[in-house]
Scaffold this motif. Structure first.
Motif, PDB file in Angstrom:
ATOM      1  N   ALA A  74       0.868  -1.179   0.000  1.00 52.19           N
ATOM      2  CA  ALA A  74       0.000   0.000   0.000  1.00 52.19           C
ATOM      3  C   ALA A  74       0.903   1.227   0.000  1.00 52.19           C
ATOM      4  N   LEU A  75       0.392   2.321  -0.563  1.00 54.43           N
ATOM      5  CA  LEU A  75       1.193   3.539  -0.696  1.00 54.43           C
ATOM      6  C   LEU A  75       0.966   4.471   0.492  1.00 54.43           C
ATOM      7  N   PHE A  76       2.047   5.101   0.928  1.00 56.29           N
ATOM      8  CA  PHE A  76       1.986   6.012   2.073  1.00 56.29           C
ATOM      9  C   PHE A  76       2.836   7.247   1.812  1.00 56.29           C
ATOM     10  N   THR A  77       2.547   8.302   2.570  1.00 56.82           N
ATOM     11  CA  THR A  77       3.442   9.460   2.564  1.00 56.82           C
ATOM     12  C   THR A  77       4.083   9.562   3.939  1.00 56.82           C
ATOM     13  N   MET A  78       5.246  10.180   3.958  1.00 51.38           N
ATOM     14  CA  MET A  78       5.926  10.432   5.217  1.00 51.38           C
ATOM     15  C   MET A  78       6.294  11.908   5.219  1.00 51.38           C
ATOM     16  N   ALA A  79       5.876  12.614   6.238  1.00 53.30           N
ATOM     17  CA  ALA A  79       6.117  14.060   6.249  1.00 53.30           C
ATOM     18  C   ALA A  79       6.303  14.558   7.666  1.00 53.30           C
ATOM     19  N   GLY A  80       6.972  15.693   7.787  1.00 61.27           N
ATOM     20  CA  GLY A  80       7.096  16.327   9.099  1.00 61.27           C
ATOM     21  C   GLY A  80       8.502  16.623   9.526  1.00 61.27           C
ATOM     22  N   GLY A  81       8.648  16.781  10.811  1.00 64.71           N
ATOM     23  CA  GLY A  81       9.878  17.072  11.535  1.00 64.71           C
ATOM     24  C   GLY A  81      11.083  17.557  10.756  1.00 64.71           C
ATOM     25  N   SER A  82      11.646  18.684  11.146  1.00 62.73           N
ATOM     26  CA  SER A  82      12.813  19.169  10.416  1.00 62.73           C
ATOM     27  C   SER A  82      14.093  19.037  11.230  1.00 62.73           C
ATOM     28  N   ILE A  83      13.964  18.611  12.487  1.00 68.82           N
ATOM     29  CA  ILE A  83      15.128  18.587  13.365  1.00 68.82           C
ATOM     30  C   ILE A  83      16.132  17.523  12.927  1.00 68.82           C
ATOM     31  N   GLY A  84      17.397  17.900  12.952  1.00 69.63           N
ATOM     32  CA  GLY A  84      18.447  16.915  12.691  1.00 69.63           C
ATOM     33  C   GLY A  84      18.552  16.518  11.237  1.00 69.63           C
ATOM     34  N   TRP A  85      17.960  17.312  10.369  1.00 65.61           N
ATOM     35  CA  TRP A  85      18.000  16.961   8.947  1.00 65.61           C
ATOM     36  C   TRP A  85      19.012  17.881   8.289  1.00 65.61           C
ATOM     37  N   GLN A  86      20.234  17.396   8.145  1.00 65.13           N
ATOM     38  CA  GLN A  86      21.342  18.281   7.783  1.00 65.13           C
ATOM     39  C   GLN A  86      21.663  18.285   6.298  1.00 65.13           C
ATOM     40  N   ILE A  87      21.038  17.431   5.543  1.00 62.12           N
ATOM     41  CA  ILE A  87      21.582  17.189   4.205  1.00 62.12           C
ATOM     42  C   ILE A  87      21.211  18.273   3.211  1.00 62.12           C
ATOM     43  N   GLY A  88      20.031  18.850   3.398  1.00 66.12           N
ATOM     44  CA  GLY A  88      19.654  19.968   2.547  1.00 66.12           C
ATOM     45  C   GLY A  88      19.455  19.608   1.085  1.00 66.12           C
ATOM     46  N   GLY A  89      18.232  19.339   0.714  1.00 61.90           N
ATOM     47  CA  GLY A  89      17.900  19.154  -0.702  1.00 61.90           C
ATOM     48  C   GLY A  89      18.421  17.877  -1.324  1.00 61.90           C
ATOM     49  N   GLN A  90      19.036  17.019  -0.528  1.00 68.12           N
ATOM     50  CA  GLN A  90      19.578  15.788  -1.092  1.00 68.12           C
ATOM     51  C   GLN A  90      18.563  14.653  -0.965  1.00 68.12           C
ATOM     52  N   ALA A  91      18.463  13.839  -1.991  1.00 69.13           N
ATOM     53  CA  ALA A  91      17.497  12.739  -1.936  1.00 69.13           C
ATOM     54  C   ALA A  91      18.056  11.597  -1.091  1.00 69.13           C
ATOM     55  N   THR A  92      17.218  11.080  -0.230  1.00 66.82           N
ATOM     56  CA  THR A  92      17.616  10.001   0.670  1.00 66.82           C
ATOM     57  C   THR A  92      16.614   8.861   0.551  1.00 66.82           C
ATOM     58  N   ASP A  93      17.127   7.645   0.450  1.00 69.97           N
ATOM     59  CA  ASP A  93      16.244   6.473   0.476  1.00 69.97           C
ATOM     60  C   ASP A  93      16.095   6.038   1.927  1.00 69.97           C
ATOM     61  N   ILE A  94      14.863   5.839   2.342  1.00 70.46           N
ATOM     62  CA  ILE A  94      14.624   5.421   3.723  1.00 70.46           C
ATOM     63  C   ILE A  94      13.912   4.068   3.730  1.00 70.46           C
ATOM     64  N   VAL A  95      14.465   3.135   4.496  1.00 72.56           N
ATOM     65  CA  VAL A  95      13.832   1.824   4.667  1.00 72.56           C
ATOM     66  C   VAL A  95      13.560   1.640   6.156  1.00 72.56           C
ATOM     67  N   LEU A  96      12.333   1.276   6.468  1.00 71.78           N
ATOM     68  CA  LEU A  96      11.967   1.028   7.867  1.00 71.78           C
ATOM     69  C   LEU A  96      11.559  -0.427   8.025  1.00 71.78           C
ATOM     70  N   LEU A  97      12.100  -1.087   9.032  1.00 71.40           N
ATOM     71  CA  LEU A  97      11.639  -2.436   9.360  1.00 71.40           C
ATOM     72  C   LEU A  97      10.677  -2.319  10.532  1.00 71.40           C
ATOM     73  N   LEU A  98       9.455  -2.782  10.320  1.00 74.94           N
ATOM     74  CA  LEU A  98       8.433  -2.750  11.376  1.00 74.94           C
ATOM     75  C   LEU A  98       8.526  -4.090  12.094  1.00 74.94           C
ATOM     76  N   MET A  99       9.253  -4.083  13.213  1.00 71.29           N
ATOM     77  CA  MET A  99       9.613  -5.351  13.844  1.00 71.29           C
ATOM     78  C   MET A  99       8.467  -6.011  14.606  1.00 71.29           C
ATOM     79  N   SER A 100       7.437  -5.250  14.915  1.00 73.62           N
ATOM     80  CA  SER A 100       6.330  -5.865  15.651  1.00 73.62           C
ATOM     81  C   SER A 100       5.013  -5.641  14.932  1.00 73.62           C
ATOM     82  N   ARG A 101       4.100  -6.548  15.230  1.00 78.91           N
ATOM     83  CA  ARG A 101       2.763  -6.464  14.672  1.00 78.91           C
ATOM     84  C   ARG A 101       2.088  -5.158  15.098  1.00 78.91           C
ATOM     85  N   LYS A 102       2.437  -4.723  16.305  1.00 73.89           N
ATOM     86  CA  LYS A 102       1.848  -3.518  16.860  1.00 73.89           C
ATOM     87  C   LYS A 102       2.166  -2.301  15.982  1.00 73.89           C
ATOM     88  N   SER A 103       3.395  -2.236  15.506  1.00 78.08           N
ATOM     89  CA  SER A 103       3.780  -1.124  14.629  1.00 78.08           C
ATOM     90  C   SER A 103       2.985  -1.159  13.331  1.00 78.08           C
TER      91      SER A 103
END
Length: 206
Positions: A74-103
């Motif tokens: 299923a398709l999702f968007t991820m948006a928000g928080g600017s803290i600690g994001w130092q790269i500035g305009g650079q594309a980043t691939d993000i992979v998240l492992l959802l380790m529990s059913r709860k997540s």
């Protein structure tokens, strides 16, 4: 037909494939065998100065409760928080492992905030990586890669939301993420072929 959304699914497979091609820089196989779900957000862009925050579109897939086989993305968007994001305009691939059913279930309920609705921490890398601690295994392990290198990105405060419009275009009808991922309402899209080939290498093991 090929559209932006089928390409996003394809790109997700490419991203995971590239990451797993470098054994000492890959996501540990054990974690891929144990994870209940995986989220892949290719080319997430930080908005840079003035706007703050970052934004990406991606897919989430999860294993069936009983068979542990992977369901359609299923398709999702991820948006928000600017803290600690130092790269500035650079594309980043993000992979998240959802380790529990709860997540996984949490993400299906609507707006899901990383670091609030589930803990998020940088995942270990490399074939012989020390296993993640039990505390981490209850939450979400994050991998972020820019220009082929793993980098640390703070994802706390990012909100993950279903992309209804994208799902409608991908599957031809408006379905909830739950219907797509768990209720057998849609077939695995052809665009997920490479991704599935990859994920099938990692047989479920808890």
């Amino acid at each position: 037909e090929t559209n932006k959304w089928t390409r996003l699914v394809e790109k997700s497979g490419i991203v995971l494939g590239q990451i797993q091609q470098m054994p000492d820089q890959s996501i540990p196989e054990d974690l891929l065998r144990e994870t209940e779900g995986i989220a892949i957000f290719p080319d997430t862009i930080s908005a840079g100065l003035g706007i703050g925050g970052k934004y990406g579109q991606g897919i989430i897939m999860a294993r069936d409760n009983k068979s542990h086989e992977w369901g359609p993305p299923a398709l999702f968007t991820m948006a928000g928080g600017s803290i600690g994001w130092q790269i500035g305009g650079q594309a980043t691939d993000i992979v998240l492992l959802l380790m529990s059913r709860k997540s996984v279930d949490g993400i299906l309920t609507g707006k899901f905030k990383l670091g609030v609705d589930a803990s998020v921490s940088a995942g270990p890398i490399g074939r012989n990586a020390e296993a993640a601690t039990n505390a981490q295994l209850g939450g979400i392990l994050a991998y972020s890669r820019s220009r082929g290198l793993f980098i640390g990105v703070k994802l706390e405060g990012m909100v993950i939301t279903q992309h209804w419009e994208g799902d409608k275009k991908l599957y031809g009808k408006s379905y909830s993420a739950e219907e797509i991922m768990f209720e057998g309402k849609v077939k695995m899209p052809p665009s997920a072929k490479e991704l599935m080939k990859l994920l099938k290498k990692y047989k479920y093991k808890k």
